[in-house]
Design a protein around this motif. Sequence first.
Motif, PDB file in Angstrom:
ATOM      1  N   SER A   1      28.685  37.629  38.116  1.00 24.27           N
ATOM      2  CA  SER A   1      28.778  38.085  36.577  1.00 24.27           C
ATOM      3  C   SER A   1      29.449  39.392  36.697  1.00 24.27           C
ATOM      4  CB  SER A   1      27.249  38.386  36.014  1.00 24.27           C
ATOM      5  OG  SER A   1      26.613  36.937  36.324  1.00 24.27           O
ATOM      6  N   GLY A   2      29.350  40.019  35.637  1.00 24.83           N
ATOM      7  CA  GLY A   2      29.930  41.628  35.446  1.00 24.83           C
ATOM      8  C   GLY A   2      31.308  41.697  35.000  1.00 24.83           C
ATOM      9  N   ALA A   3      32.010  40.646  34.506  1.00 24.47           N
ATOM     10  CA  ALA A   3      33.338  40.915  34.179  1.00 24.47           C
ATOM     11  C   ALA A   3      33.216  41.496  32.572  1.00 24.47           C
ATOM     12  CB  ALA A   3      33.875  39.636  33.597  1.00 24.47           C
ATOM     13  N   VAL A   4      32.104  41.321  31.900  1.00 23.30           N
ATOM     14  CA  VAL A   4      31.813  42.043  30.466  1.00 23.30           C
ATOM     15  C   VAL A   4      31.540  43.569  30.972  1.00 23.30           C
ATOM     16  CG1 VAL A   4      30.714  42.324  28.443  1.00 23.30           C
ATOM     17  CG2 VAL A   4      31.601  39.929  29.273  1.00 23.30           C
ATOM     18  N   GLY A   5      30.395  43.460  31.941  1.00 30.43           N
ATOM     19  CA  GLY A   5      29.769  45.062  31.961  1.00 30.43           C
ATOM     20  C   GLY A   5      30.838  45.720  32.743  1.00 30.43           C
ATOM     21  N   VAL A   6      31.666  45.264  33.684  1.00 32.32           N
ATOM     22  CA  VAL A   6      32.744  46.050  34.405  1.00 32.32           C
ATOM     23  C   VAL A   6      33.748  46.455  33.383  1.00 32.32           C
ATOM     24  CG1 VAL A   6      34.732  46.163  35.970  1.00 32.32           C
ATOM     25  CG2 VAL A   6      32.238  45.367  36.779  1.00 32.32           C
ATOM     26  N   GLY A   7      34.066  45.504  32.441  1.00 37.52           N
ATOM     27  CA  GLY A   7      35.175  45.860  31.569  1.00 37.52           C
ATOM     28  C   GLY A   7      34.843  46.881  30.585  1.00 37.52           C
ATOM     29  N   CYS A   8      33.288  46.743  30.043  1.00 38.55           N
ATOM     30  CA  CYS A   8      32.864  47.828  29.306  1.00 38.55           C
ATOM     31  C   CYS A   8      33.078  49.222  29.964  1.00 38.55           C
ATOM     32  CB  CYS A   8      31.428  47.609  28.869  1.00 38.55           C
ATOM     33  SG  CYS A   8      31.486  46.251  27.889  1.00 38.55           S
ATOM     34  N   ALA A   9      32.662  49.316  31.141  1.00 42.46           N
ATOM     35  CA  ALA A   9      32.693  50.661  31.854  1.00 42.46           C
ATOM     36  C   ALA A   9      34.187  50.898  32.153  1.00 42.46           C
ATOM     37  CB  ALA A   9      32.244  50.564  33.271  1.00 42.46           C
TER      38      ALA A   9
ATOM     39  N   GLY B   1      37.498  43.277  32.616  1.00 39.32           N
ATOM     40  CA  GLY B   1      36.633  43.462  34.018  1.00 39.32           C
ATOM     41  C   GLY B   1      36.808  42.468  35.040  1.00 39.32           C
ATOM     42  N   GLN B   2      37.274  41.245  34.648  1.00 42.39           N
ATOM     43  CA  GLN B   2      37.249  39.982  35.620  1.00 42.39           C
ATOM     44  C   GLN B   2      38.286  40.446  36.651  1.00 42.39           C
ATOM     45  OE1 GLN B   2      35.269  37.630  36.199  1.00 42.39           O
ATOM     46  NE2 GLN B   2      36.785  36.737  37.780  1.00 42.39           N
ATOM     47  N   GLY B   3      39.466  41.219  36.412  1.00 42.33           N
ATOM     48  CA  GLY B   3      40.715  41.493  37.176  1.00 42.33           C
ATOM     49  C   GLY B   3      40.142  42.850  38.020  1.00 42.33           C
ATOM     50  N   ARG B   4      39.293  43.580  37.699  1.00 43.98           N
ATOM     51  CA  ARG B   4      38.613  44.898  38.450  1.00 43.98           C
ATOM     52  C   ARG B   4      37.835  44.209  39.452  1.00 43.98           C
ATOM     53  NH1 ARG B   4      40.726  49.055  38.031  1.00 43.98           N
ATOM     54  NH2 ARG B   4      39.170  50.120  39.551  1.00 43.98           N
ATOM     55  N   LEU B   5      36.819  43.343  38.907  1.00 38.86           N
ATOM     56  CA  LEU B   5      35.920  42.735  39.718  1.00 38.86           C
ATOM     57  C   LEU B   5      36.454  42.028  41.025  1.00 38.86           C
ATOM     58  CD1 LEU B   5      32.732  42.715  39.463  1.00 38.86           C
ATOM     59  CD2 LEU B   5      33.077  40.608  38.348  1.00 38.86           C
TER      60      LEU B   5
END
Length: 370
Positions: A49-57, A78-82
């Motif tokens: 998981s984490g695409a939305v969370g990381v994108g928000c950050a 977020g997905q790209g950063r993750l």
Amino acid sequence: MNQTIVVKIGTSSLTNPSTGNLALSTIAGLVEVLSRLRAAGNNVILVTSGAVGVGCARLGLHERPRNIAVKQAVAAVGQGRLMRVYDDLFTSLQQPIAQVLLTRSDLVQRSRYVNAHNTFAALLKLGVIPIVNENDTVAIEELKFGDNDTLSARVASLLEADWLFLLTDVDRLYSADPRSHPDAQPITLVRHIDQLGELEVQTGDRGSQWGTGGMMTKIAAARIATASGVRTVITEGKNPGNIEKILIGEPIGTHFEPQPQPGNARKRWIAYGLVPCGKIYLDQGAVNAIAKAGKSLLAAGITQIEGEFHNSDAVQLCDTTGREIARGIVNYSSSELKKIQGRQSVEITAILGYPGAETVVHRDNLVLSN
Ligand SMILES: Nc1ncnc2c1ncn2[C@@H]1O[C@H](COP(=O)(O)OP(=O)(O)O)[C@@H](O)[C@H]1O
Ligand SMILES: N[C@@H](CCC(=O)OP(=O)(O)O)C(=O)O
């Protein structure tokens, strides 16, 4: 023996809840463990998981967007950063990875299901660790897994995995949410998921600030995975080394035992891949014929049809109280069934004006629900 191991990590373990920044030491620890397991000859799949969370950050947003288009846009950021972070860490250990983004529709159609299976098999044969997430940016509401616990269980079922690890921010399942019930009792072993009802386990309906679904979706995932023969463990994400300890038998986390496997791969697809389009209610005779005698469903045992569906769609078969007893692929559309429900098979040609299938759901296309 080499095993197939699916590990799912939730947003609550991947990010720092107060800052939204990535929990780098957790991720690095997980990368080390997964690379070691792969190097030892296991098939390893990470569902992240984490695409939305990381994108928000990344975008300075302080809570999950409610607007669907915004959420999908944020997930794309977020997905790209993750993946960049995963690739950097895995590459430093010479472990190749691949991004696999799925929507539920990829596992609904039999040909796409088989295709997804073959792609995973090819990646694993190449020694790659596939990193899976829902394709949040394009998934539409009706055809979403909705949460990565369910996604990971379906991937584990698709791959006939030996293990599914659900890594989260609590060390195991408790009798109630330990955040609001400090006296909640830990649960270490679940032999059958229905035991949880007897133990009156409470799960609330949502998780931590950034998580989706809380414990409820993890239990639903454990049901899917264990019914497909996959041993499932809920354990803490911040100690990824626990995965290796659990694999050698240490009693960490909550274990859900795999259920005996009556079905083959096609039956698993019917039970867990397809999205039912309607309900067919049966009389007690038909319920017994299907559930006890292993027979096909005939029109004579149908009392009521709900929903609109076509020939070859998936449907739920329910008893008189509406409880699902089985799922299957139907040989008639809902409008045809409304005309022939309750009637004998020999009458069908005269009623419809053309010959139809002898069975409404053939037993080869029917799977009993747990
Ligand atoms: N019975 C329960 N046992 C343990 N945790 C529970 C229970 N019911 C609810 N929870 C909550 O579920 C949360 C984990 O779910 P979630 O935030 O969705 O995690 P993730 O991001 O890992 O998917 C925990 O932080 C806990 O507060
Ligand atoms: N696909 C979404 C994750 C949805 C989800 O299930 O989140 P979580 O409860 O943190 O596992 C994302 O990458 O943000």
